[in-house]
Motif scaffolding. Structure first.
Motif, PDB file in Angstrom:
ATOM      1  N   HIS A  12       0.851  -1.196   0.000  1.00  0.00           N
ATOM      2  CA  HIS A  12       0.000   0.000   0.000  1.00  0.00           C
ATOM      3  C   HIS A  12       0.891   1.252   0.000  1.00  0.00           C
ATOM      4  O   HIS A  12       1.017   1.936   1.015  1.00  0.00           O
ATOM      5  N   PRO A  13       1.510   1.570  -1.120  1.00  0.00           N
ATOM      6  CA  PRO A  13       2.493   2.665  -1.163  1.00  0.00           C
ATOM      7  C   PRO A  13       1.952   4.006  -0.703  1.00  0.00           C
ATOM      8  O   PRO A  13       2.722   4.851  -0.208  1.00  0.00           O
ATOM      9  N   ASP A  14       0.646   4.224  -0.805  1.00  0.00           N
ATOM     10  CA  ASP A  14       0.086   5.517  -0.415  1.00  0.00           C
ATOM     11  C   ASP A  14       0.196   5.795   1.084  1.00  0.00           C
ATOM     12  O   ASP A  14       0.054   6.945   1.503  1.00  0.00           O
ATOM     13  N   VAL A  15       0.427   4.771   1.894  1.00  0.00           N
ATOM     14  CA  VAL A  15       0.478   5.003   3.336  1.00  0.00           C
ATOM     15  C   VAL A  15       1.907   4.997   3.891  1.00  0.00           C
ATOM     16  O   VAL A  15       2.097   5.122   5.100  1.00  0.00           O
ATOM     17  N   TYR A  16       2.895   4.881   3.033  1.00  0.00           N
ATOM     18  CA  TYR A  16       4.273   4.850   3.517  1.00  0.00           C
ATOM     19  C   TYR A  16       4.864   6.254   3.567  1.00  0.00           C
ATOM     20  O   TYR A  16       4.646   7.062   2.663  1.00  0.00           O
ATOM     21  N   SER A  17       5.609   6.518   4.614  1.00  0.00           N
ATOM     22  CA  SER A  17       6.294   7.809   4.732  1.00  0.00           C
ATOM     23  C   SER A  17       7.383   7.908   3.679  1.00  0.00           C
ATOM     24  O   SER A  17       8.017   6.906   3.328  1.00  0.00           O
ATOM     25  N   PRO A  18       7.627   9.112   3.163  1.00  0.00           N
ATOM     26  CA  PRO A  18       8.695   9.283   2.165  1.00  0.00           C
ATOM     27  C   PRO A  18      10.035   8.797   2.709  1.00  0.00           C
ATOM     28  O   PRO A  18      10.439   9.152   3.822  1.00  0.00           O
ATOM     29  N   GLY A  19      10.699   7.947   1.950  1.00  0.00           N
ATOM     30  CA  GLY A  19      12.017   7.463   2.340  1.00  0.00           C
ATOM     31  C   GLY A  19      12.015   6.367   3.377  1.00  0.00           C
ATOM     32  O   GLY A  19      13.081   5.935   3.829  1.00  0.00           O
ATOM     33  N   SER A  20      10.837   5.897   3.781  1.00  0.00           N
ATOM     34  CA  SER A  20      10.806   4.852   4.803  1.00  0.00           C
ATOM     35  C   SER A  20      11.292   3.525   4.226  1.00  0.00           C
ATOM     36  O   SER A  20      11.177   3.261   3.031  1.00  0.00           O
ATOM     37  N   LEU A  26       4.855  -1.587   8.390  1.00  0.00           N
ATOM     38  CA  LEU A  26       3.775  -1.785   9.353  1.00  0.00           C
ATOM     39  C   LEU A  26       3.650  -0.572  10.267  1.00  0.00           C
ATOM     40  O   LEU A  26       2.531  -0.167  10.625  1.00  0.00           O
ATOM     41  N   ILE A  27       4.763   0.010  10.641  1.00  0.00           N
ATOM     42  CA  ILE A  27       4.739   1.219  11.474  1.00  0.00           C
ATOM     43  C   ILE A  27       4.032   2.347  10.719  1.00  0.00           C
ATOM     44  O   ILE A  27       3.184   3.055  11.270  1.00  0.00           O
ATOM     45  N   ASP A  28       4.391   2.518   9.440  1.00  0.00           N
ATOM     46  CA  ASP A  28       3.729   3.526   8.611  1.00  0.00           C
ATOM     47  C   ASP A  28       2.231   3.246   8.512  1.00  0.00           C
ATOM     48  O   ASP A  28       1.397   4.137   8.664  1.00  0.00           O
ATOM     49  N   TYR A  29       1.913   2.005   8.226  1.00  0.00           N
ATOM     50  CA  TYR A  29       0.514   1.602   8.065  1.00  0.00           C
ATOM     51  C   TYR A  29      -0.298   1.923   9.322  1.00  0.00           C
ATOM     52  O   TYR A  29      -1.410   2.454   9.253  1.00  0.00           O
ATOM     53  N   SER A  30       0.257   1.585  10.482  1.00  0.00           N
ATOM     54  CA  SER A  30      -0.486   1.743  11.735  1.00  0.00           C
ATOM     55  C   SER A  30      -0.614   3.191  12.180  1.00  0.00           C
ATOM     56  O   SER A  30      -1.209   3.474  13.211  1.00  0.00           O
ATOM     57  N   SER A 275      -0.127   5.004  15.395  1.00  0.00           N
ATOM     58  CA  SER A 275       1.314   5.289  15.453  1.00  0.00           C
ATOM     59  C   SER A 275       1.558   6.765  15.173  1.00  0.00           C
ATOM     60  O   SER A 275       0.748   7.436  14.529  1.00  0.00           O
ATOM     61  N   ASP A 276       2.694   7.266  15.634  1.00  0.00           N
ATOM     62  CA  ASP A 276       3.015   8.680  15.474  1.00  0.00           C
ATOM     63  C   ASP A 276       3.341   9.057  14.038  1.00  0.00           C
ATOM     64  O   ASP A 276       3.115  10.188  13.616  1.00  0.00           O
ATOM     65  N   LYS A 277       3.908   8.115  13.258  1.00  0.00           N
ATOM     66  CA  LYS A 277       4.274   8.425  11.875  1.00  0.00           C
ATOM     67  C   LYS A 277       3.048   8.831  11.089  1.00  0.00           C
ATOM     68  O   LYS A 277       2.012   8.190  11.158  1.00  0.00           O
ATOM     69  N   GLN A 278       3.144   9.886  10.311  1.00  0.00           N
ATOM     70  CA  GLN A 278       2.026  10.339   9.482  1.00  0.00           C
ATOM     71  C   GLN A 278       2.507  10.634   8.073  1.00  0.00           C
ATOM     72  O   GLN A 278       3.694  10.896   7.844  1.00  0.00           O
ATOM     73  N   LEU A 279       1.584  10.605   7.158  1.00  0.00           N
ATOM     74  CA  LEU A 279       1.905  10.841   5.748  1.00  0.00           C
ATOM     75  C   LEU A 279       1.111  12.048   5.249  1.00  0.00           C
ATOM     76  O   LEU A 279      -0.092  12.121   5.431  1.00  0.00           O
ATOM     77  N   ASP A 280       1.773  13.005   4.636  1.00  0.00           N
ATOM     78  CA  ASP A 280       1.126  14.240   4.206  1.00  0.00           C
ATOM     79  C   ASP A 280       0.006  13.998   3.190  1.00  0.00           C
ATOM     80  O   ASP A 280      -0.927  14.780   3.091  1.00  0.00           O
ATOM     81  N   LEU A 281       0.111  12.932   2.420  1.00  0.00           N
ATOM     82  CA  LEU A 281      -0.827  12.673   1.332  1.00  0.00           C
ATOM     83  C   LEU A 281      -2.281  12.713   1.793  1.00  0.00           C
ATOM     84  O   LEU A 281      -3.155  13.240   1.118  1.00  0.00           O
TER      85      LEU A 281
END
Length: 286
Positions: A12-20, A26-30, A275-281
């Motif tokens: 699910h590339p739309d939920v991954y942080s840039p450069g992760s 899973l951290i990005d996803y959550s 999770s704290d990680k967020q994605l601007d998209l």
């Protein structure tokens, strides 16, 4: 409460942080969804190190819907790697118990194949699985229409209720015996599962051969009207089940994450404790 998530977290590339990194997916996803379907467990019983890693990478309230190993539900092709059926179930129990102990196991999903029709031997097959996995909350997904036939439908629900089994409500193309209708009925008052496979009728009936058949089968993007239909079904389920778990499985074209976010927005759903990680998209909604 309605919970929304996707099948797996690795595609699910739309939920991954840039450069992760790949190992951080899973951290990005959550950071976006409170539940996920663990489907790698269908192909192989997962080693404890993987389960422990996934437990540690997710927030306290995060929940996994763990798909049962294929050898348990009649999907096995080729040789079973376990020396006995009991050994297979024991390996699966040992794999899943840490997740339950951590409070992160929503349920184990028993998805049966399209040829698993409503007959006495198959009812007994489900009973046999319950005898091995009764310590877990079990969700049943039928894929043969006979379970929902006018003469057997209520008996199906009665059987699920009597055995404390969670009914899996499916949205999928209507393609004859090898597909099931969307029937928003909960058989437990605490949990119900919805799995959204898309409505690609052509791909469902003519997936083609080779390794890419799943890419064809689940290639679909829900429109607003269809998401509104699903929302209505979810509202119906919420009237009889405390928690409604909704999994988008239409990811062949990468649509699952966007559709899940749109569904979330349409229903005013906000999830805390992610999770704290967020994605601007996705900031500001879709």
């Amino acid at each position: 409460m309605i919970y929304v998530g996707l099948t797996g977290w690795g595609d699910h590339p739309d939920v991954y942080s840039p450069g992760s990194k790949k190992t951080e997916r899973l951290i990005d996803y959550s950071a976006h969804f409170p539940i996920v379907e663990l489907d790698s467990s269908f192909y192989a019983v997962q080693p404890e190190r993987n389960i422990t890693k996934w437990i540690n990478e997710t927030p306290e309230g995060f929940q996994f819907v763990v798909k049962a190993y294929q050898g348990m539900t009649g999907h096995q092709r080729g040789e079973n790697p376990f020396e006995s059926r009991e050994a297979m179930f024991e390996a699966f129990r040992l794999s899943v118990r840490p997740m339950k102990k951590a409070g992160k196991l929503a349920m184990v999903l028993l998805q049966f194949p399209p040829w698993f029709d409503c007959q006495k031997s198959n009812v007994e097959a489900i009973r046999e699985i319950i005898s091995h996995l009764g310590e877990f909350d079990l969700a049943v997904e039928f894929r043969h229409q006979s379970w929902y036939s006018p003469e057997l439908r209520e008996k199906t629900f009665e059987f699920l209720r009597e055995n404390r089994l969670i009914h899996t409500v499916c949205d999928e193309p209507q393609a004859g015996d090898g597909s099931v209708p969307l029937v928003p009925v909960a058989t437990r008052d605490d949990k119900v599962l919805m799995r959204l496979h898309g409505r690609n009728l052509h791909g469902w009936t003519n997936p083609g051969g080779g390794q890419k058949w799943r890419e064809v089968r689940y290639l679909y993007d829900y429109n607003k009207e269809e998401l509104a239909e699903i929302s209505k079904a979810a509202e119906t389920l919420q009237q009889s089940a405390e928690n409604v778990y909704i999994i988008f499985n239409n990811n062949s074209g990468g649509h699952a994450a966007g559709d899940a976010k749109e569904f979330q927005e349409m229903n005013g759903l906000e999830f805390t404790g992610l999770s704290d990680k967020q994605l601007d998209l996705f900031d500001g909604g879709l």
